[in-house]
Design a protein around this motif. Structure first.
Motif, PDB file in Angstrom:
ATOM      1  N   VAL A   1      11.428 -40.182  11.334  1.00  9.62           N
ATOM      2  CA  VAL A   1      11.591 -41.068  10.344  1.00  9.62           C
ATOM      3  C   VAL A   1      12.158 -42.049  10.315  1.00  9.62           C
ATOM      4  CG1 VAL A   1      13.233 -41.296   7.634  1.00  9.62           C
ATOM      5  CG2 VAL A   1      12.616 -38.762   9.203  1.00  9.62           C
ATOM      6  N   PRO A   2      12.768 -42.905  10.853  1.00 14.24           N
ATOM      7  CA  PRO A   2      12.873 -44.141  11.106  1.00 14.24           C
ATOM      8  C   PRO A   2      11.863 -44.505  11.845  1.00 14.24           C
ATOM      9  CG  PRO A   2      14.664 -43.030  12.506  1.00 14.24           C
ATOM     10  CD  PRO A   2      14.100 -42.120  12.053  1.00 14.24           C
ATOM     11  N   VAL A   3      11.211 -44.361  13.042  1.00 17.97           N
ATOM     12  CA  VAL A   3       9.765 -44.298  13.731  1.00 17.97           C
ATOM     13  C   VAL A   3       8.995 -44.736  12.789  1.00 17.97           C
ATOM     14  CG1 VAL A   3       8.665 -44.091  15.552  1.00 17.97           C
ATOM     15  CG2 VAL A   3      11.183 -43.171  16.003  1.00 17.97           C
ATOM     16  N   TYR A   4       8.546 -44.339  11.493  1.00 24.41           N
ATOM     17  CA  TYR A   4       7.528 -44.019  11.026  1.00 24.41           C
ATOM     18  C   TYR A   4       7.846 -45.374  10.219  1.00 24.41           C
ATOM     19  CZ  TYR A   4       4.596 -42.918   6.418  1.00 24.41           C
ATOM     20  OH  TYR A   4       4.043 -43.261   5.900  1.00 24.41           O
ATOM     21  N   ALA A   5       8.944 -45.488   9.312  1.00 21.71           N
ATOM     22  CA  ALA A   5       9.718 -46.937   8.670  1.00 21.71           C
ATOM     23  C   ALA A   5       9.757 -47.926   9.871  1.00 21.71           C
ATOM     24  CB  ALA A   5      10.911 -46.495   8.449  1.00 21.71           C
ATOM     25  N   MET A   6       9.690 -48.163  11.630  1.00 22.75           N
ATOM     26  CA  MET A   6       8.992 -49.071  11.943  1.00 22.75           C
ATOM     27  C   MET A   6       7.536 -49.372  12.469  1.00 22.75           C
ATOM     28  SD  MET A   6      10.499 -49.289  15.871  1.00 22.75           S
ATOM     29  CE  MET A   6       9.521 -48.033  16.698  1.00 22.75           C
ATOM     30  N   PHE A   7       7.276 -48.466  12.249  1.00 18.79           N
ATOM     31  CA  PHE A   7       5.418 -48.123  12.771  1.00 18.79           C
ATOM     32  C   PHE A   7       5.674 -49.192  12.021  1.00 18.79           C
ATOM     33  CE2 PHE A   7       3.599 -46.323  16.382  1.00 18.79           C
ATOM     34  CZ  PHE A   7       4.255 -46.148  16.869  1.00 18.79           C
ATOM     35  N   PHE A   8       5.621 -49.083  10.554  1.00 17.22           N
ATOM     36  CA  PHE A   8       4.692 -49.570   9.356  1.00 17.22           C
ATOM     37  C   PHE A   8       5.170 -50.798   9.036  1.00 17.22           C
ATOM     38  CE2 PHE A   8       3.156 -45.812   7.079  1.00 17.22           C
ATOM     39  CZ  PHE A   8       1.781 -46.262   6.245  1.00 17.22           C
TER      40      PHE A   8
ATOM     41  N   PHE B   1       6.358 -53.135  11.441  1.00 18.85           N
ATOM     42  CA  PHE B   1       5.681 -53.959  12.266  1.00 18.85           C
ATOM     43  C   PHE B   1       3.754 -54.284  12.751  1.00 18.85           C
ATOM     44  CE2 PHE B   1       9.711 -53.527  14.137  1.00 18.85           C
ATOM     45  CZ  PHE B   1      10.158 -54.450  13.813  1.00 18.85           C
ATOM     46  N   ASN B   2       3.037 -52.912  11.803  1.00 16.03           N
ATOM     47  CA  ASN B   2       1.734 -53.135  11.749  1.00 16.03           C
ATOM     48  C   ASN B   2       1.686 -52.261  13.274  1.00 16.03           C
ATOM     49  OD1 ASN B   2       1.750 -54.976   9.098  1.00 16.03           O
ATOM     50  ND2 ASN B   2       1.974 -56.772  10.307  1.00 16.03           N
TER      51      ASN B   2
ATOM     52  N   SER C   1      -1.411 -47.045  15.132  1.00 18.24           N
ATOM     53  CA  SER C   1      -2.110 -47.484  16.645  1.00 18.24           C
ATOM     54  C   SER C   1      -2.133 -46.492  17.552  1.00 18.24           C
ATOM     55  CB  SER C   1      -1.494 -48.765  17.749  1.00 18.24           C
ATOM     56  OG  SER C   1      -1.391 -48.921  18.621  1.00 18.24           O
ATOM     57  N   VAL C   2      -2.665 -46.218  18.919  1.00 17.04           N
ATOM     58  CA  VAL C   2      -3.126 -45.861  19.930  1.00 17.04           C
ATOM     59  C   VAL C   2      -1.785 -45.282  20.583  1.00 17.04           C
ATOM     60  CG1 VAL C   2      -4.138 -43.423  21.482  1.00 17.04           C
ATOM     61  CG2 VAL C   2      -4.926 -44.261  18.938  1.00 17.04           C
ATOM     62  N   PRO C   3      -2.026 -46.877  21.223  1.00 15.70           N
ATOM     63  CA  PRO C   3      -0.836 -47.080  22.603  1.00 15.70           C
ATOM     64  C   PRO C   3       0.422 -46.849  21.864  1.00 15.70           C
ATOM     65  CG  PRO C   3      -3.640 -48.659  21.671  1.00 15.70           C
ATOM     66  CD  PRO C   3      -2.947 -47.583  21.453  1.00 15.70           C
ATOM     67  N   ALA C   4       0.747 -47.468  20.217  1.00 12.41           N
ATOM     68  CA  ALA C   4       1.628 -48.022  20.336  1.00 12.41           C
ATOM     69  C   ALA C   4       2.332 -46.081  20.152  1.00 12.41           C
ATOM     70  CB  ALA C   4       2.400 -47.980  18.952  1.00 12.41           C
ATOM     71  N   MET C   5       1.690 -44.899  19.702  1.00  9.31           N
ATOM     72  CA  MET C   5       2.472 -44.082  19.979  1.00  9.31           C
ATOM     73  C   MET C   5       2.549 -43.208  21.042  1.00  9.31           C
ATOM     74  SD  MET C   5       0.775 -40.235  17.843  1.00  9.31           S
ATOM     75  CE  MET C   5      -0.267 -40.474  19.719  1.00  9.31           C
TER      76      MET C   5
ATOM     77  N   PHE D   1       2.123 -31.793  18.211  1.00  4.18           N
ATOM     78  CA  PHE D   1       1.526 -31.738  16.718  1.00  4.18           C
ATOM     79  C   PHE D   1       2.185 -32.903  15.202  1.00  4.18           C
ATOM     80  CE2 PHE D   1       1.834 -30.895  11.579  1.00  4.18           C
ATOM     81  CZ  PHE D   1       0.120 -30.880  11.644  1.00  4.18           C
ATOM     82  N   PHE D   2       3.631 -32.792  14.912  1.00  5.66           N
ATOM     83  CA  PHE D   2       4.439 -33.206  14.120  1.00  5.66           C
ATOM     84  C   PHE D   2       4.180 -35.089  13.952  1.00  5.66           C
ATOM     85  CE2 PHE D   2       7.484 -34.796  11.887  1.00  5.66           C
ATOM     86  CZ  PHE D   2       7.815 -34.190  10.414  1.00  5.66           C
ATOM     87  N   ALA D   3       4.344 -35.248  15.807  1.00  2.00           N
ATOM     88  CA  ALA D   3       4.269 -36.877  16.258  1.00  2.00           C
ATOM     89  C   ALA D   3       3.034 -37.782  15.628  1.00  2.00           C
ATOM     90  CB  ALA D   3       4.725 -37.098  17.335  1.00  2.00           C
ATOM     91  N   PRO D   4       1.491 -36.949  16.356  1.00  3.66           N
ATOM     92  CA  PRO D   4       0.648 -37.600  15.582  1.00  3.66           C
ATOM     93  C   PRO D   4      -0.053 -37.651  14.292  1.00  3.66           C
ATOM     94  CG  PRO D   4       0.200 -36.013  17.799  1.00  3.66           C
ATOM     95  CD  PRO D   4       1.427 -36.234  17.646  1.00  3.66           C
ATOM     96  N   PHE D   5       0.412 -36.290  13.825  1.00  2.00           N
ATOM     97  CA  PHE D   5      -0.154 -36.595  12.379  1.00  2.00           C
ATOM     98  C   PHE D   5       0.733 -37.311  11.157  1.00  2.00           C
ATOM     99  CE2 PHE D   5       1.123 -34.261   8.283  1.00  2.00           C
ATOM    100  CZ  PHE D   5      -0.325 -34.296   7.741  1.00  2.00           C
ATOM    101  N   VAL D   6       1.770 -37.427  12.428  1.00  3.36           N
ATOM    102  CA  VAL D   6       2.000 -38.463  11.301  1.00  3.36           C
ATOM    103  C   VAL D   6       2.445 -40.080  11.484  1.00  3.36           C
ATOM    104  CG1 VAL D   6       4.981 -39.388  10.400  1.00  3.36           C
ATOM    105  CG2 VAL D   6       4.792 -37.463  10.762  1.00  3.36           C
ATOM    106  N   LEU D   7       2.014 -40.579  13.366  1.00  2.00           N
ATOM    107  CA  LEU D   7       1.578 -41.877  12.554  1.00  2.00           C
ATOM    108  C   LEU D   7       0.178 -41.979  13.816  1.00  2.00           C
ATOM    109  CD1 LEU D   7       4.846 -41.852  15.847  1.00  2.00           C
ATOM    110  CD2 LEU D   7       4.834 -42.370  13.213  1.00  2.00           C
ATOM    111  N   LEU D   8      -1.188 -41.277  13.224  1.00  2.00           N
ATOM    112  CA  LEU D   8      -2.160 -41.250  12.942  1.00  2.00           C
ATOM    113  C   LEU D   8      -3.092 -41.483  11.876  1.00  2.00           C
ATOM    114  CD1 LEU D   8      -3.050 -40.222  17.063  1.00  2.00           C
ATOM    115  CD2 LEU D   8      -2.616 -42.464  16.381  1.00  2.00           C
ATOM    116  N   ASP D   9      -3.834 -42.491  11.608  1.00  2.00           N
ATOM    117  CA  ASP D   9      -4.070 -42.401   9.702  1.00  2.00           C
ATOM    118  C   ASP D   9      -5.630 -42.196   9.903  1.00  2.00           C
ATOM    119  OD1 ASP D   9      -5.572 -44.425  11.870  1.00  2.00           O
ATOM    120  OD2 ASP D   9      -5.089 -45.990  10.213  1.00  2.00           O
TER     121      ASP D   9
END
Length: 273
Positions: A118-125, A127-128, A132-136, A205-213
């Protein structure tokens, strides 16, 4: 008589465990070669490779597998590298707060991924970094580090300090002794940590599903859910075929490094005065 009963109970327990794992495995194998497979897979002589042909496409299997290898492999390499550097002072130096630090690492392994995202998703948004695959990969590395450092430190404790002292006498620094002495001797431990991280991220499954667009960036762990339709229908045959091909790289990796996993730490007589 008591020993015989204990062996019988142990054998029965192992048999029940084997059957529990063998049942789903047989369902996957049988369903993968049945053209009209259902939830209740039944043995039949009507075999076909149509399910494998249907999933062996660039968008369905090949690209997601490449993404999985890149994401899981990069995470494993970075985790092993950073965990090795972090475990070295914890293993070799008498740090004041070493015990507290190790207990903190152990505590962080129990944090649920759903709460952390939850906070990681907000942080990714913010900092744009969304998509981003490297960021994930960096995030997955950070989430894998606590337990990896703990394991790496335990493996490093098994390497006698006397071997490093011999290298120090010859003029080697800590970097040289770590890469030329400690690293090769704890190769089984490094292999264990690498496989642990790789397999763990392979099924993430969960992290790539949430952080990759976009689907073009998502790994096979996310793609597998495309076989479930929004109306509750499931392509069981294609799902089974995809599952077999999906698990193949992880099995191949384990077989490839099996000789390192079977290795043992035996350093008796390594240094002679």
């Amino acid at each position: 008589m008591t020993r015989l009963a204990a062996r019988g109970a142990a054998g029965l327990s192992l048999l029940i465990i084997c059957l529990a794992f063998l049942g789903p495995f047989l369902w996957v194998v049988i369903s993968s070669v049945q053209p009209e497979a259902t939830l209740a897979a039944q043995p039949t002589l009507n075999f076909s490779l149509d399910n494998f042909t249907a999933v062996l496409t660039w968008e369905t299997l090949i690209l997601p597998l490449i993404n999985s290898i890149v994401i899981s492999g990069s995470t494993a390499v970075l985790t092993v590298f950073v965990a090795g550097l972090a475990a070295y002072p914890l293993s070799r130096y008498q740090l004041r707060y070493r015990r507290h630090f190790m207990l903190t690492l152990l505590f962080t392994t129990g944090l649920p991924m759903t709460a952390v995202l939850v906070p990681v998703y907000a942080m990714f948004f913010r900092f744009n970094l969304y998509g981003s695959v490297p960021a994930m990969v960096l995030f997955l590395t950070a989430s894998s580090l606590p337990f990896s450092i703990w394991m790496m430190k335990n493996f490093m404790d098994g390497v006698p300090v006397s071997l490093e002292e011999a290298a120090w006498v010859d003029g080697a620094g800590w970097v040289r002794s770590l890469t030329a002495v400690v690293g090769p001797l704890m190769a089984p431990g490094i292999a264990v940590v690498a496989i642990f991280v790789f397999v763990g991220q392979w099924g993430n499954f969960f992290a790539p599903f949430v952080l990759l667009d976009t689907p073009e960036k998502q790994p096979a762990a996310v793609t597998i859910y495309t076989f479930f339709s929004q109306y509750g229908q499931v392509a069981y045959g294609q799902l089974a075929a995809f599952s077999i091909l999906y698990t193949a790289p992880a099995v191949i990796l384990y077989v490839a490094v099996n000789k390192y996993l079977a290795g043992s730490f035996s350093f008796a007589g390594s240094v002679k005065g």
